[in-house]
Design a protein around this motif. Structure first.
Motif, PDB file in Angstrom:
ATOM      1  N   GLY A  16       0.792  -1.228   0.000  1.00 45.30           N
ATOM      2  CA  GLY A  16       0.000   0.000   0.000  1.00 45.30           C
ATOM      3  C   GLY A  16       0.817   1.265   0.000  1.00 45.30           C
ATOM      4  O   GLY A  16       0.269   2.351   0.014  1.00 45.30           O
ATOM      5  N   THR A  17       2.158   1.149  -0.008  1.00 40.15           N
ATOM      6  CA  THR A  17       2.970   2.348   0.064  1.00 40.15           C
ATOM      7  C   THR A  17       3.467   2.791  -1.289  1.00 40.15           C
ATOM      8  O   THR A  17       3.476   3.966  -1.613  1.00 40.15           O
ATOM      9  CB  THR A  17       4.190   2.102   0.984  1.00 40.15           C
ATOM     10  OG1 THR A  17       3.703   1.696   2.257  1.00 40.15           O
ATOM     11  CG2 THR A  17       5.025   3.348   1.125  1.00 40.15           C
ATOM     12  N   ARG A 159      -5.255   2.669   0.150  1.00 42.39           N
ATOM     13  CA  ARG A 159      -4.829   2.883   1.532  1.00 42.39           C
ATOM     14  C   ARG A 159      -6.034   3.219   2.406  1.00 42.39           C
ATOM     15  O   ARG A 159      -7.114   3.566   1.898  1.00 42.39           O
ATOM     16  CB  ARG A 159      -3.796   4.018   1.579  1.00 42.39           C
ATOM     17  CG  ARG A 159      -2.509   3.679   0.833  1.00 42.39           C
ATOM     18  CD  ARG A 159      -1.411   4.678   1.170  1.00 42.39           C
ATOM     19  NE  ARG A 159      -1.734   6.025   0.717  1.00 42.39           N
ATOM     20  CZ  ARG A 159      -1.424   6.483  -0.486  1.00 42.39           C
ATOM     21  NH1 ARG A 159      -0.834   5.706  -1.356  1.00 42.39           N
ATOM     22  NH2 ARG A 159      -1.726   7.721  -0.817  1.00 42.39           N
ATOM     23  N   PRO A 192      -9.189  -0.913   2.010  1.00 43.05           N
ATOM     24  CA  PRO A 192      -7.720  -0.905   2.097  1.00 43.05           C
ATOM     25  C   PRO A 192      -7.142  -2.228   1.622  1.00 43.05           C
ATOM     26  O   PRO A 192      -7.624  -3.305   1.973  1.00 43.05           O
ATOM     27  CB  PRO A 192      -7.449  -0.678   3.589  1.00 43.05           C
ATOM     28  CG  PRO A 192      -8.673  -0.005   4.091  1.00 43.05           C
ATOM     29  CD  PRO A 192      -9.821  -0.582   3.303  1.00 43.05           C
TER      30      PRO A 192
END
Length: 480
Positions: A16-17, A159, A192
């Motif tokens: 998710g980054t 996210r 998410p």
């Protein structure tokens, strides 16, 4: 946080980054038509908690077979992220052809599987992976090439604070297009960890202000230099941390560069690289990725010191020299004076290579050769390998007559055992300028030049800097 981390933790931190290109094409490699690997073997990436015994069992082999195929001297010393050749190893998945894919920062096995129209279970079986979460940047996995990418563009991992509108605005596309391409039944019900397809090349999908983050090479070898290049959407104050030490960045033409010297004794394995950017509004954004350190190949040397110079091995003498070098080798100058590749400092063959483990007068192999030695007659000219500022020019106990030049961006070179010193502290030098002459001073067994390269204070293999080890953009050439 410990400097050496579990692969599972690295994968969780990455999820998710970062975003990765959906259309990256791997290099093909052939497999046997029956479904098993051809005699060229397959590659297994060691996972956290694995042993050579468990790996050998997984492929129906003996520990001796895997050990012999990889030249492993001690079967107990394998590490997470290490790549092992599996000779004639079997796989339970029947595929006629696979391709090698290099895992990028932010990848998960599920996202790779979706990109190549397969399942994470298939990829796990083909590559002998224990968990769909256990992949890291720089890892090489095999992908069935019959399962070709079905979408052009980027994959974006949702996210916790995301909405479909916010993602669409960031990616500069309409929310309806994003909904259609990603086949979202209810735009209000994204969650998410969900993977969305962003059509086209798309902008960098890193959290702002990060735009692009590049780490090369992956994996990195003990005793070499690693480059971290960061593009941002706006000017920032950028800091990094790796191996428990600060990574300092220099900005040039809107791009941030951080160089890391990997110590020759850095333990092989997976480490966490953390990058923190503070924008003009004092907002801090932190991203992390994994960096794999591979073992280098170093020889062994026995050095016999003459009776007249054995006093130079006294611990107090060694400590004084080390203290003097410590005062200069950690210098960080934000201005870059050098261009790559560096120039060879003198004529003559190499008589000793970087990293060789050394024993003095029959003692234990507790030290290593921190530079590269060039054999040449006394009086042979010695030249500056790159432009910079002289920060040390004086007699030393072990190095004899010595010179150290600061080239900027935490890169320095040292020249030892000289017969004469032809420069002084504070002097600016250009590549190829005469700075001294070869000698036999200090702890030396014959006339030669000891040439040493430091990056972020660590001694690294200077021969790497004599080649184009990183594709520096043309616009970086000073005066270009």
């Amino acid at each position: 946080m410990n400097r050496k981390i579990a692969i599972v933790l690295a994968a969780c931190l990455l999820a998710g980054t970062l975003a990765v290109p959906a259309r990256a094409r791997p290099e093909r490699s052939r497999r046997g038509q029956s479904g098993g690997p051809i005699p060229g073997a397959i590659v297994h990436v060691v996972q956290w908690g694995e042993t050579l015994f468990s790996i050998a069992q997984q492929y129906g082999l003996t520990v001796d077979a895997v050990t012999h195929a990889n030249g492993i001297s001690d079967p107990r010393r394998i590490y997470a992220g290490q790549r092992l050749v599996i000779p004639g190893g079997r796989t339970d998945v029947s595929v006629e052809e696979t391709a090698s894919y290099v895992v990028q920062a932010g990848d998960a096995l599920a996202s790779i599987a979706r990109r190549y129209n397969t399942t994470w279970q298939t990829l796990a079986q083909v590559n002998g992976l224990l968990s769909p979460n256990v992949v890291h940047a720089g890892q090489i996995i095999q992908v069935p090439v019959s399962d070709v990418p079905t979408n052009e563009g980027m994959f974006y991992v949702v996210r916790p604070d995301d909405t479909l509108l916010r993602i669409a605005l960031r990616c500069d596309i309409s929310p309806w297009m994003l909904t259609a391409v990603s086949q979202i039944a209810n735009p209000a019900l994204i969650y998410p960890g969900q993977e969305l397809v962003v059509p086209g090349e798309g902008p960098g999908l890193l959290p702002e202000p990060f735009a692009v983050v590049e780490v090369q090479p992956l994996p990195v070898t003990q005793g070499t230099t690693m480059v971290v290049v960061v593009h941002t959407t706006e000017p920032v104050t950028l800091q990094g941390r790796l191996f428990g030490q600060e990574v300092r960045f220099a900005e040039e033409r809107g791009v941030y560069y951080g160089l890391v010297g990997v110590h020759v004794f850095a333990e092989p394995g997976l480490y966490e690289l953390e990058l923190a950017a503070v924008d003009g509004g004092e907002r801090s954004t932190v991203i992390t990725t994994g960096v794999v350190v591979e073992a280098g190949r170093f020889g062994y040397e026995r050095i016999d010191v003459s009776t007249g110079r054995t006093s130079l091995l006294d611990p107090d003498t060694v400590a004084r020299d080390r203290e003097r070098f410590d005062a200069v080798r950690h210098i960080f100058t934000p201005e870059r004076f050098w261009t790559a590749p560096f120039q060879r400092p003198c004529v003559g063959p190499i008589s000793a290579y970087f990293g060789s483990h050394r024993s003095y007068n029959g003692g234990p192999y507790t030290s290593y050769h921190s530079g590269v030695d060039f054999r040449a007659p006394s009086g042979t000219p010695v030249y500056a390998s790159a432009a910079g500022t002289v920060v040390l020019a004086e007699p030393m106990a072990l190095w004899g007559n010595a010179i150290v030049i600061d080239h900027g961006w935490s890169v320095l070179t040292g020249y030892g055992h000289l017969s004469t010193i032809e420069v002084q502290v504070g002097q600016q030098v250009a590549p190829g300028d005469l700075i001294g002459k070869v000698g036999n001073t200090g702890l030396s067994t014959g006339a030669h030049l000891h040439w040493e390269t430091w990056v972020t204070g660590n001694s690294v293999n200077g021969l790497q800097w004599l080649e184009e080890f990183y594709p520096w953009p043309e616009q970086l050439a000073i005066g270009g």
